[in-house]
Scaffold this motif. Sequence first.
Motif, PDB file in Angstrom:
ATOM      1  N   SER A  16      -2.076   0.466   8.156  1.00 51.65           N
ATOM      2  CA  SER A  16      -3.300   0.964   8.615  1.00 51.65           C
ATOM      3  C   SER A  16      -3.374   2.543   8.826  1.00 51.65           C
ATOM      4  N   HIS A  17      -1.897   3.170   9.360  1.00 52.40           N
ATOM      5  CA  HIS A  17      -1.698   4.349   9.264  1.00 52.40           C
ATOM      6  C   HIS A  17      -0.516   4.863   8.765  1.00 52.40           C
ATOM      7  N   PHE A  18      -0.827   6.197   8.093  1.00 55.01           N
ATOM      8  CA  PHE A  18       0.270   6.724   7.130  1.00 55.01           C
ATOM      9  C   PHE A  18       0.371   8.201   7.505  1.00 55.01           C
ATOM     10  N   THR A  19       1.753   8.744   7.183  1.00 50.66           N
ATOM     11  CA  THR A  19       1.683  10.294   7.040  1.00 50.66           C
ATOM     12  C   THR A  19       2.541  10.441   5.829  1.00 50.66           C
ATOM     13  N   ILE A  20       2.030  11.391   5.267  1.00 51.22           N
ATOM     14  CA  ILE A  20       2.372  11.784   3.903  1.00 51.22           C
ATOM     15  C   ILE A  20       2.768  13.235   3.977  1.00 51.22           C
ATOM     16  N   LEU A  26       1.034  -1.236   0.037  1.00 54.34           N
ATOM     17  CA  LEU A  26       0.097   0.082  -0.076  1.00 54.34           C
ATOM     18  C   LEU A  26       0.904   1.384   0.033  1.00 54.34           C
ATOM     19  N   GLN A  27       1.972   1.170   0.823  1.00 52.80           N
ATOM     20  CA  GLN A  27       2.786   2.334   0.716  1.00 52.80           C
ATOM     21  C   GLN A  27       3.484   2.615  -0.649  1.00 52.80           C
ATOM     22  N   SER A  28       3.843   1.724  -1.123  1.00 56.03           N
ATOM     23  CA  SER A  28       4.185   2.012  -2.696  1.00 56.03           C
ATOM     24  C   SER A  28       3.186   2.369  -3.546  1.00 56.03           C
ATOM     25  N   GLU A  29       2.128   1.885  -3.430  1.00 54.17           N
ATOM     26  CA  GLU A  29       0.974   2.267  -4.351  1.00 54.17           C
ATOM     27  C   GLU A  29       0.830   3.792  -4.104  1.00 54.17           C
ATOM     28  N   LEU A  55       8.665  13.690  -1.704  1.00 53.97           N
ATOM     29  CA  LEU A  55       7.560  12.889  -1.157  1.00 53.97           C
ATOM     30  C   LEU A  55       8.197  11.915  -0.125  1.00 53.97           C
ATOM     31  N   GLU A  56       7.406  11.711   0.953  1.00 58.43           N
ATOM     32  CA  GLU A  56       7.797  10.802   2.028  1.00 58.43           C
ATOM     33  C   GLU A  56       6.347  10.262   2.233  1.00 58.43           C
ATOM     34  N   VAL A  57       6.388   9.027   2.262  1.00 62.39           N
ATOM     35  CA  VAL A  57       5.304   8.192   2.619  1.00 62.39           C
ATOM     36  C   VAL A  57       5.725   7.251   3.885  1.00 62.39           C
ATOM     37  N   ILE A  58       5.289   7.671   5.132  1.00 63.69           N
ATOM     38  CA  ILE A  58       5.651   7.232   6.169  1.00 63.69           C
ATOM     39  C   ILE A  58       4.733   6.497   6.873  1.00 63.69           C
ATOM     40  N   ASN A  59       4.944   4.791   7.002  1.00 64.00           N
ATOM     41  CA  ASN A  59       3.984   4.074   7.718  1.00 64.00           C
ATOM     42  C   ASN A  59       4.287   4.191   9.034  1.00 64.00           C
ATOM     43  N   ASP A  60       3.177   4.513   9.622  1.00 63.12           N
ATOM     44  CA  ASP A  60       3.269   4.903  11.079  1.00 63.12           C
ATOM     45  C   ASP A  60       2.218   3.746  11.888  1.00 63.12           C
ATOM     46  N   GLU A  86       2.737   6.005  -3.053  1.00 64.91           N
ATOM     47  CA  GLU A  86       3.896   6.926  -3.663  1.00 64.91           C
ATOM     48  C   GLU A  86       3.644   6.843  -5.201  1.00 64.91           C
ATOM     49  N   SER A  87       3.189   6.047  -5.602  1.00 68.99           N
ATOM     50  CA  SER A  87       2.972   5.917  -7.247  1.00 68.99           C
ATOM     51  C   SER A  87       1.963   6.796  -7.688  1.00 68.99           C
ATOM     52  N   LEU A  88       0.775   6.698  -6.717  1.00 71.43           N
ATOM     53  CA  LEU A  88      -0.224   7.593  -7.247  1.00 71.43           C
ATOM     54  C   LEU A  88       0.061   9.146  -7.098  1.00 71.43           C
ATOM     55  N   LEU A  89       0.612   9.374  -5.856  1.00 73.46           N
ATOM     56  CA  LEU A  89       1.071  10.959  -5.745  1.00 73.46           C
ATOM     57  C   LEU A  89       2.285  11.571  -6.576  1.00 73.46           C
TER      58      LEU A  89
END
Length: 91
Positions: A43-47, A5-8, A22-27, A10-13
Amino acid sequence: MAETLQSEIESLLTSAFAPSRLEVINDSAKHHGHAGDDGSGESHFTIVIESAAFTGKSRLDRQRMVNAALGDIPGQRVHAVAIRASAPGEN
């Protein structure tokens, strides 16, 4: 192997905003056992995103733009997404 989901995210953004940062952080680990933790580890991300697309846009408009680019991910496929969106040159 299935895309995470994290890479998805990143790809969409990247496709939607061509961000300069761009940082997608899995919290998710911080929320283990709490409400919204589905056990998936995603389940929880910071973008944190910086893009010229956000120039002149309000904070709310920026959040709406990011949520729109993510489609059904926020609220359906993940419990929580925190968004920090900025234009180049902003802090």
